[in-house]
Design an enzyme around this catalytic site. Structure first.
Site, PDB file in Angstrom:
ATOM      1  N   THR A   1       1.594  -4.468   4.163  1.00  0.00           N
ATOM      2  CA  THR A   1       1.710  -4.652   5.621  1.00  0.00           C
ATOM      3  C   THR A   1       1.144  -5.924   5.903  1.00  0.00           C
ATOM      4  OG1 THR A   1      -0.637  -3.490   5.952  1.00  0.00           O
ATOM      5  CG2 THR A   1       1.211  -1.943   6.371  1.00  0.00           C
TER       6      THR A   1
ATOM      7  N   SER B   1       1.630  -7.337  -0.751  1.00  0.00           N
ATOM      8  CA  SER B   1       2.528  -8.451  -0.003  1.00  0.00           C
ATOM      9  C   SER B   1       1.887  -9.753   0.124  1.00  0.00           C
ATOM     10  CB  SER B   1       2.975  -7.669   1.366  1.00  0.00           C
ATOM     11  OG  SER B   1       2.038  -7.650   2.164  1.00  0.00           O
TER      12      SER B   1
ATOM     13  N   THR C   1       0.651  -1.222   0.156  1.00  0.00           N
ATOM     14  CA  THR C   1      -0.064   0.052  -0.046  1.00  0.00           C
ATOM     15  C   THR C   1       0.784   1.242   0.007  1.00  0.00           C
ATOM     16  OG1 THR C   1      -1.791  -1.145   1.025  1.00  0.00           O
ATOM     17  CG2 THR C   1      -1.668   1.016   1.439  1.00  0.00           C
TER      18      THR C   1
HETATM   19  N1  ASP Z   1      -2.545  -5.758   0.728  1.00  0.00           N
HETATM   20  C1  ASP Z   1      -1.767  -4.535   1.143  1.00  0.00           C
HETATM   21  C2  ASP Z   1      -0.159  -5.297   1.223  1.00  0.00           C
HETATM   22  O1  ASP Z   1       0.177  -5.983   1.847  1.00  0.00           O
HETATM   23  C3  ASP Z   1      -1.980  -4.000   2.312  1.00  0.00           C
HETATM   24  C4  ASP Z   1      -0.861  -2.857   2.834  1.00  0.00           C
HETATM   25  O2  ASP Z   1       0.367  -2.943   2.283  1.00  0.00           O
HETATM   26  O3  ASP Z   1      -1.234  -2.395   3.809  1.00  0.00           O
HETATM   27  O4  ASP Z   1       0.467  -5.245   0.018  1.00  0.00           O
END
Ligand code: ASP
Length: 336
Positions: A100, A67, A22
């Site tokens: 995250t 991720s 993100t």
């Molecule tokens: N789906 C995203 C990821 O993990 C969520 C984030 O980065 O907050 O790439």
């Protein structure tokens, strides 16, 4: 050899490895939802975070993905790149910009496999770069501050998020929505980051980085042990354990209830499977530790202690590349 933007002698030299998430996400301008992760490259992230007063930066793009799509291949790539660059005397520390969702997993894998005392700090964002008030630039600044702090050396891999930082082993994502999305569970944070200063309050005591037995330099991801995770709930079908064994699982992490417990039908199934597979008792309860219980712990059943199920799985994948002896694996769960 890392080439840094900026040559201010009073600032640390930090390598930022971009992986997506993100923090590098983009969507409709001003909106914080319905965006796509991994759209913006690491150089643009660096520009947006205005790091010129914090560090001399070398940005490298490792991948640019959500991720949830990170695989063992990206983990090996990151660990190897850090191990190579760590030999470069001009590098003071590393920051990894990461989604995250699986940040705590990547952090723990690196904590067990990178061979450097230099700080390695993961960070990310809960709001995309195109949101009205993105949290990524501040998190990236704070991560660079921590990675350039001499006292952060020798403390293993860390996660910097929302003005605090956490050890890779203990950190977990605790909120799917708030910007303050990470915690250390029972033990609070390792420290705080404010106004360009990182203050270390607690240090990890378990073995990490240079003190682990895991050397991935000549390993392939297929050398990792085959580990599955089975979640127990009321009336859960024990057949799921048979399924994982039939798919080649060498270890199954059981996400049990309470003190890593499960029903009689699961106990019977585990007895029936026997020494073909190692079972690791962990809990679906967020905090606490799993204590020994005669009724569950047998020659093929060990306890995950205070490790989260997905962290126990990482340690078992590495552990199984060395041994399949349950007692040796239990010892690894104790020391790492
Ligand atoms: N789906 C995203 C990821 O993990 C969520 C984030 O980065 O907050 O790439």
């Amino acid at each position: 050899m890392a080439i840094f933007m900026g040559h201010q002698n009073n600032l640390p030299n930090i390598v930022i490895l971009g992986t997506g998430g993100t923090i590098a996400g983009a969507g409709e301008p001003g909106k914080a939802t319905n965006y796509k992760s991994g759209e913006i490259d690491v150089q643009t992230l660096v520009e947006k975070a205005d790091l010129s007063k914090v560090a001399n930066i070398c940005g490298e793009q490792v991948c640019n993905i959500n991720s949830d799509d990170i695989s063992f291949d990206e983990w090996f790539q990151l660990a190897r790149r850090i191990n190579t660059l760590a030999n470069d005397e001009s590098v003071d520390g590393f920051v990894i910009a990461h989604g995250t969702d699986t940040m705590d997993e990547t952090a723990y894998f690196l904590d067990l496999t990178v061979k450097t005392q230099k700080p390695v700090v993961l960070t990310g964002a809960m709001r995309p770069a195109t949101a009205i008030s993105p949290d990524g630039p501040m998190n990236l600044q704070n991560a660079c501050v921590l990675a350039g702090t001499p006292e952060a050396k020798g403390n293993g891999v860390m996660v910097a998020f929302a003005n605090a930082f956490y050890s890779a082993r203990m950190v977990r994502k605790i909120n799917s929505f708030h910007c303050d999305a990470f915690s250390d569970g029972d033990f609070g944070a390792m420290g705080y980051i404010s106004e360009g200063t990182a203050t270390l309050l607690e240090a990890p005591t378990k073995r990490h980085t240079v003190d682990t037995e895991f050397d991935i330099s000549d390993m392939k991801s297929s050398d990792l042990g085959k580990v599955a995770i089975a979640y127990f709930s009321v009336n859960a079908d024990a057949g799921v354990l048979d399924y994982f064994v039939s798919r080649g699982a060498q270890a199954i992490i059981i996400v049990g209830a309470g003190n890593g417990e499960y029903s009689q039908s699961w106990i019977d199934k585990i007895d029936e499977i026997g020494d073909k597979c190692v079972f690791v008792r962990t809990s679906r309860v967020a905090d606490g530790t799993i204590t020994h219980q005669d009724v569950y712990d047998k020659s093929n059943v060990i306890t995950g202690a205070d490790l989260l199920p997905h962290k126990a799985a990482i340690l078992m994948r590495l552990g199984l590349s060395k041994t399949s002896d349950p007692q040796q694996l239990q010892e690894m769960l104790r020391i790492y």
